[in-house]
Scaffold this motif. Structure first.
Motif, PDB file in Angstrom:
ATOM      1  N   GLU A   1      10.242  11.105 -30.858  1.00  0.00           N
ATOM      2  CA  GLU A   1      10.662  11.064 -29.455  1.00  0.00           C
ATOM      3  C   GLU A   1      12.033  11.717 -29.279  1.00  0.00           C
ATOM      4  O   GLU A   1      12.254  12.489 -28.334  1.00  0.00           O
ATOM      5  CB  GLU A   1      10.688   9.616 -28.953  1.00  0.00           C
ATOM      6  CG  GLU A   1       9.311   8.990 -28.775  1.00  0.00           C
ATOM      7  CD  GLU A   1       8.733   8.435 -30.068  1.00  0.00           C
ATOM      8  OE1 GLU A   1       9.415   8.532 -31.116  1.00  0.00           O
ATOM      9  OE2 GLU A   1       7.605   7.903 -30.041  1.00  0.00           O
ATOM     10  N   GLY A   2      12.962  11.417 -30.193  1.00  0.00           N
ATOM     11  CA  GLY A   2      14.284  12.029 -30.110  1.00  0.00           C
ATOM     12  C   GLY A   2      14.219  13.534 -30.259  1.00  0.00           C
ATOM     13  O   GLY A   2      14.923  14.280 -29.562  1.00  0.00           O
ATOM     14  N   ALA A   3      13.353  14.006 -31.169  1.00  0.00           N
ATOM     15  CA  ALA A   3      13.185  15.451 -31.355  1.00  0.00           C
ATOM     16  C   ALA A   3      12.592  16.088 -30.101  1.00  0.00           C
ATOM     17  O   ALA A   3      13.014  17.174 -29.672  1.00  0.00           O
ATOM     18  CB  ALA A   3      12.296  15.726 -32.559  1.00  0.00           C
ATOM     19  N   GLY A   4      11.616  15.408 -29.507  1.00  0.00           N
ATOM     20  CA  GLY A   4      10.996  15.935 -28.300  1.00  0.00           C
ATOM     21  C   GLY A   4      11.965  16.039 -27.141  1.00  0.00           C
ATOM     22  O   GLY A   4      11.965  17.023 -26.393  1.00  0.00           O
ATOM     23  N   LEU A   5      12.826  15.027 -26.989  1.00  0.00           N
ATOM     24  CA  LEU A   5      13.808  15.055 -25.906  1.00  0.00           C
ATOM     25  C   LEU A   5      14.829  16.180 -26.117  1.00  0.00           C
ATOM     26  O   LEU A   5      15.269  16.824 -25.162  1.00  0.00           O
ATOM     27  CB  LEU A   5      14.514  13.709 -25.799  1.00  0.00           C
ATOM     28  CG  LEU A   5      13.649  12.560 -25.251  1.00  0.00           C
ATOM     29  CD1 LEU A   5      14.391  11.240 -25.363  1.00  0.00           C
ATOM     30  CD2 LEU A   5      13.244  12.829 -23.804  1.00  0.00           C
ATOM     31  N   ALA A   6      15.208  16.417 -27.377  1.00  0.00           N
ATOM     32  CA  ALA A   6      16.146  17.508 -27.659  1.00  0.00           C
ATOM     33  C   ALA A   6      15.520  18.857 -27.313  1.00  0.00           C
ATOM     34  O   ALA A   6      16.174  19.729 -26.713  1.00  0.00           O
ATOM     35  CB  ALA A   6      16.571  17.469 -29.119  1.00  0.00           C
ATOM     36  N   GLU A   7      14.259  19.066 -27.680  1.00  0.00           N
ATOM     37  CA  GLU A   7      13.604  20.347 -27.387  1.00  0.00           C
ATOM     38  C   GLU A   7      13.366  20.512 -25.888  1.00  0.00           C
ATOM     39  O   GLU A   7      13.512  21.614 -25.351  1.00  0.00           O
ATOM     40  CB  GLU A   7      12.288  20.442 -28.159  1.00  0.00           C
ATOM     41  CG  GLU A   7      12.502  20.527 -29.668  1.00  0.00           C
ATOM     42  CD  GLU A   7      11.264  20.970 -30.418  1.00  0.00           C
ATOM     43  OE1 GLU A   7      10.156  20.863 -29.844  1.00  0.00           O
ATOM     44  OE2 GLU A   7      11.405  21.425 -31.563  1.00  0.00           O
ATOM     45  N   LEU A   8      13.017  19.414 -25.222  1.00  0.00           N
ATOM     46  CA  LEU A   8      12.838  19.475 -23.777  1.00  0.00           C
ATOM     47  C   LEU A   8      14.159  19.820 -23.088  1.00  0.00           C
ATOM     48  O   LEU A   8      14.199  20.614 -22.145  1.00  0.00           O
ATOM     49  CB  LEU A   8      12.297  18.143 -23.266  1.00  0.00           C
ATOM     50  CG  LEU A   8      12.083  18.009 -21.755  1.00  0.00           C
ATOM     51  CD1 LEU A   8      11.143  19.083 -21.233  1.00  0.00           C
ATOM     52  CD2 LEU A   8      11.539  16.614 -21.428  1.00  0.00           C
ATOM     53  N   THR A   9      15.244  19.239 -23.583  1.00  0.00           N
ATOM     54  CA  THR A   9      16.565  19.541 -23.021  1.00  0.00           C
ATOM     55  C   THR A   9      16.923  21.014 -23.219  1.00  0.00           C
ATOM     56  O   THR A   9      17.481  21.654 -22.315  1.00  0.00           O
ATOM     57  CB  THR A   9      17.633  18.640 -23.669  1.00  0.00           C
ATOM     58  OG1 THR A   9      17.296  17.267 -23.455  1.00  0.00           O
ATOM     59  CG2 THR A   9      19.012  18.908 -23.087  1.00  0.00           C
ATOM     60  N   LEU A  10      16.602  21.541 -24.390  1.00  0.00           N
ATOM     61  CA  LEU A  10      16.849  22.965 -24.643  1.00  0.00           C
ATOM     62  C   LEU A  10      16.081  23.829 -23.655  1.00  0.00           C
ATOM     63  O   LEU A  10      16.618  24.807 -23.101  1.00  0.00           O
ATOM     64  CB  LEU A  10      16.444  23.303 -26.078  1.00  0.00           C
ATOM     65  CG  LEU A  10      16.477  24.771 -26.510  1.00  0.00           C
ATOM     66  CD1 LEU A  10      17.839  25.397 -26.263  1.00  0.00           C
ATOM     67  CD2 LEU A  10      16.102  24.905 -27.985  1.00  0.00           C
ATOM     68  N   LEU A  11      14.829  23.468 -23.402  1.00  0.00           N
ATOM     69  CA  LEU A  11      14.013  24.218 -22.455  1.00  0.00           C
ATOM     70  C   LEU A  11      14.589  24.134 -21.046  1.00  0.00           C
ATOM     71  O   LEU A  11      14.635  25.128 -20.313  1.00  0.00           O
ATOM     72  CB  LEU A  11      12.586  23.670 -22.478  1.00  0.00           C
ATOM     73  CG  LEU A  11      11.546  24.340 -21.577  1.00  0.00           C
ATOM     74  CD1 LEU A  11      11.416  25.809 -21.912  1.00  0.00           C
ATOM     75  CD2 LEU A  11      10.206  23.630 -21.718  1.00  0.00           C
ATOM     76  N   GLU A  12      15.065  22.944 -20.665  1.00  0.00           N
ATOM     77  CA  GLU A  12      15.621  22.761 -19.321  1.00  0.00           C
ATOM     78  C   GLU A  12      16.939  23.511 -19.134  1.00  0.00           C
ATOM     79  O   GLU A  12      17.149  24.178 -18.119  1.00  0.00           O
ATOM     80  CB  GLU A  12      15.844  21.266 -19.055  1.00  0.00           C
ATOM     81  CG  GLU A  12      14.567  20.445 -18.949  1.00  0.00           C
ATOM     82  CD  GLU A  12      14.844  18.955 -18.965  1.00  0.00           C
ATOM     83  OE1 GLU A  12      14.046  18.209 -18.381  1.00  0.00           O
ATOM     84  OE2 GLU A  12      15.861  18.532 -19.575  1.00  0.00           O
ATOM     85  N   GLU A  13      17.823  23.354 -20.095  1.00  0.00           N
ATOM     86  CA  GLU A  13      19.176  23.887 -19.929  1.00  0.00           C
ATOM     87  C   GLU A  13      19.264  25.402 -20.116  1.00  0.00           C
ATOM     88  O   GLU A  13      20.131  26.051 -19.532  1.00  0.00           O
ATOM     89  CB  GLU A  13      20.133  23.199 -20.911  1.00  0.00           C
ATOM     90  CG  GLU A  13      20.318  21.704 -20.665  1.00  0.00           C
ATOM     91  CD  GLU A  13      21.051  21.409 -19.364  1.00  0.00           C
ATOM     92  OE1 GLU A  13      21.865  22.257 -18.932  1.00  0.00           O
ATOM     93  OE2 GLU A  13      20.814  20.343 -18.777  1.00  0.00           O
TER      94      GLU A  13
END
Length: 518
Positions: free
Chosen positions: A358-370
């Protein structure tokens, strides 16, 4: 308490005489540990143990006393390694606790086996390994189903709720805490009751933010007040300061930034005086997120950088991944995309390497968003597919809403690019339904499934990597940028089963966390 004296041999090693004395020291150390005074707990073990970087002295002890010493030294290694940010402390702690578990199993002491599993599960959680922590604590609760003490069962359930909360499974965490509540209410000990109220408040706080329910947020404030009361009654200033940090997060979520800074300032001053690097770093991460919400980006970057640097020294991978994610956001908003990408990639690698999907997924999602506007379409799709997979088990509505928003943005970007692609003859790479509608009045979006298209794209990449790696999963994983080949193995076994024949046969690897002792 009558403690047997120790003698030093000519070679300098210690000889400890008397199982009863050793077990007595362990009981005293455990009492100090439960009160949060870890230095006093270490001191209580006396000549049996010389600190978190050393193995305990168990020569001459019987098996039961030996197991008790290993368990206590292991638990304290985990605590001291966490507060002092000692890099490999959690691995050493797991090794010592596993040795004690092996002995307790051979002796058939069910309650002590459960206690060892509870401590082992907590070490896994500190490292961010949610699945291992969940399974280990579940095994402890199975052993305690027929008895073993309310206090130990309550502790196991509290730590399991903490695991689920960290993994964004907030409904599961709330259910566990609700079930555990009677056990804590029967306790006359202020420290465990304070921990219960603190964890319940945190779950309610996050649920309130996730579901936009003000009643949860209001209840969280009441529960934090109860936690503070119990910690103050127990004279436990460190736990009370941790509640201040949690209150800072609560006021951040409700947009009351001045109140947030006030609570965070109190917590930060306390942890700085105590030289508690772990909790000071957590406060710095929370403060960085407050600064981001206020638009004070330079201050956010400075605070997040300090948090990440402090946590890099320890073994708390879940917390490090969070701090790196916060730092990545600050760097992106400062206009430093390369640095932001590096921080967010590192956050995902740290989390996934520890098993914290979950932590890895949130980091990758944040990268995609930002950094969406700076990503090539192929990389953006790959990031989305990975984040979608890693967050497959999340219960966070907020995370799922962010995923949907990212998917919509990707589809919109693709749709905007398609007319030009068709005119230039690049339409052969479009999804099948777009090809069908290219020369007809048929709606090109009919029966379109973004997740199916992403899965096909993922399968193509994996197939190509396996082919280039000669069927080696380890080499293919490196080509795809995975830090550990287990991530690719999971995809092959669960999402891309048609590609299993393309891999070379897996070698059986025998490994156990348990070290057997006679």
């Amino acid at each position: 308490m009558n403690l047997t004296e120790t003698a030093r041999r000519p070679d300098g090693t210690l000889s400890v005489e008397g199982d009863e004395a050793a077990i007595g020291r362990c009981e005293t150390a455990k009492a100090f540990e439960e009160s949060g005074d870890f230095d006093a707990a270490a001191g209580a073990l006396g000549p049996l143990w010389d600190g978190a970087s050393q193995a305990p002295v168990t020569e001459g002890l019987g098996r039961r006393a030996r197991a008790e010493v290993l368990l206590r030294a292991g638990a304290l290694t985990g605590w001291l390694g966490s507060t002092r940010q000692l890099g490999d402390a959690q691995e050493r702690a797991k090794n010592l606790i596993s040795q004690s578990l092996s002995i307790f199993e051979s002796l058939g002491v069910g309650a002590k086996r459960a206690e060892a599993l509870v401590e082992l599960g907590y070490c896994y959680w500190r490292q961010g390994a949610s699945d291992e922590a969940r399974a280990t604590l579940g095994s402890a609760l199975d052993l305690l189903a027929d008895g073993g003490g309310d206090e130990l069962r309550a502790l196991a359930m509290l730590r399991l709720a903490l695991v689920e909360e960290s993994a964004t499974r907030l409904n599961d965490a709330l259910r566990i805490l609700t079930e555990a509540a009677p056990l804590f209410m029967r306790s006359a000990n202020h420290v465990p009751r304070g921990k219960f109220h603190n964890e319940l408040a945190t779950v309610l706080r996050d649920l309130g933010a996730d579901t936009r329910r003000e009643d949860y947020t209001d209840r969280a404030l009441v529960e934090y007040a109860a936690a503070s009361f119990h910690f103050e009654e127990a004279g436990h200033a460190a736990y009370a300061a941790a509640v201040e940090n949690n209150l800072g997060q609560l006021f951040l979520l409700t947009g009351k930034f001045a109140e947030s800074h006030e609570h965070l300032g109190r917590a930060r001053r306390f942890f700085a005086l105590r030289r508690d690097g772990l909790h000071a770093a957590q406060v710095d991460d929370t403060r960085a997120r407050v600064f981001l919400a206020e638009g004070r980006i330079a201050e956010a970057e400075k605070s997040a950088r300090a948090s990440a640097r402090a946590l890099e020294r320890g073994g708390e991978h879940a917390l490090l991944a969070e701090a790196l994610t916060t730092h990545g956001v600050a760097l992106a908003r400062l206009g430093r995309p390369d640095d932001a990408r590096a921080a967010l990639r590192r956050a995902a690698q740290v989390a996934e390497g520890a098993g914290n999907l979950e932590g890895a997924g949130l980091a990758e999602l944040t990268l995609l968003e930002e950094l969406h506007d700076r990503l090539a379409p192929r990389e953006a799709r790959q990031l989305y597919a990975s984040a979608d997979h890693l967050l497959a088990r999340t219960q966070s509505r907020q995370a799922l809403s962010r995923l949907r928003a990212a998917a919509l943005k990707l589809v919109t970007s693709d749709a905007d690019a398609r007319p030009e692609a068709a005119r230039t003859g690049a339409a052969e790479n479009a999804p099948e339904n777009f090809k069908r509608g290219a020369d007809s009045a048929e709606d090109p979006w009919a029966d379109f499934s973004f997740s199916d298209e992403i899965r096909r794209f993922e399968e193509d990449l994996i197939e190509r990597a396996l082919r280039d790696a000669g069927g080696s999963v380890s080499r293919a994983a490196r080509l795809l940028g995975f830090r550990h080949h287990e991530s690719l193995n999971w995809r092959l076994k669960n999402r891309n089963k048609s590609l299993l024949p393309a891999r070379t046969p897996a070698r059986r690897r025998r490994r156990s966390i348990i070290t057997k002792h006679d």
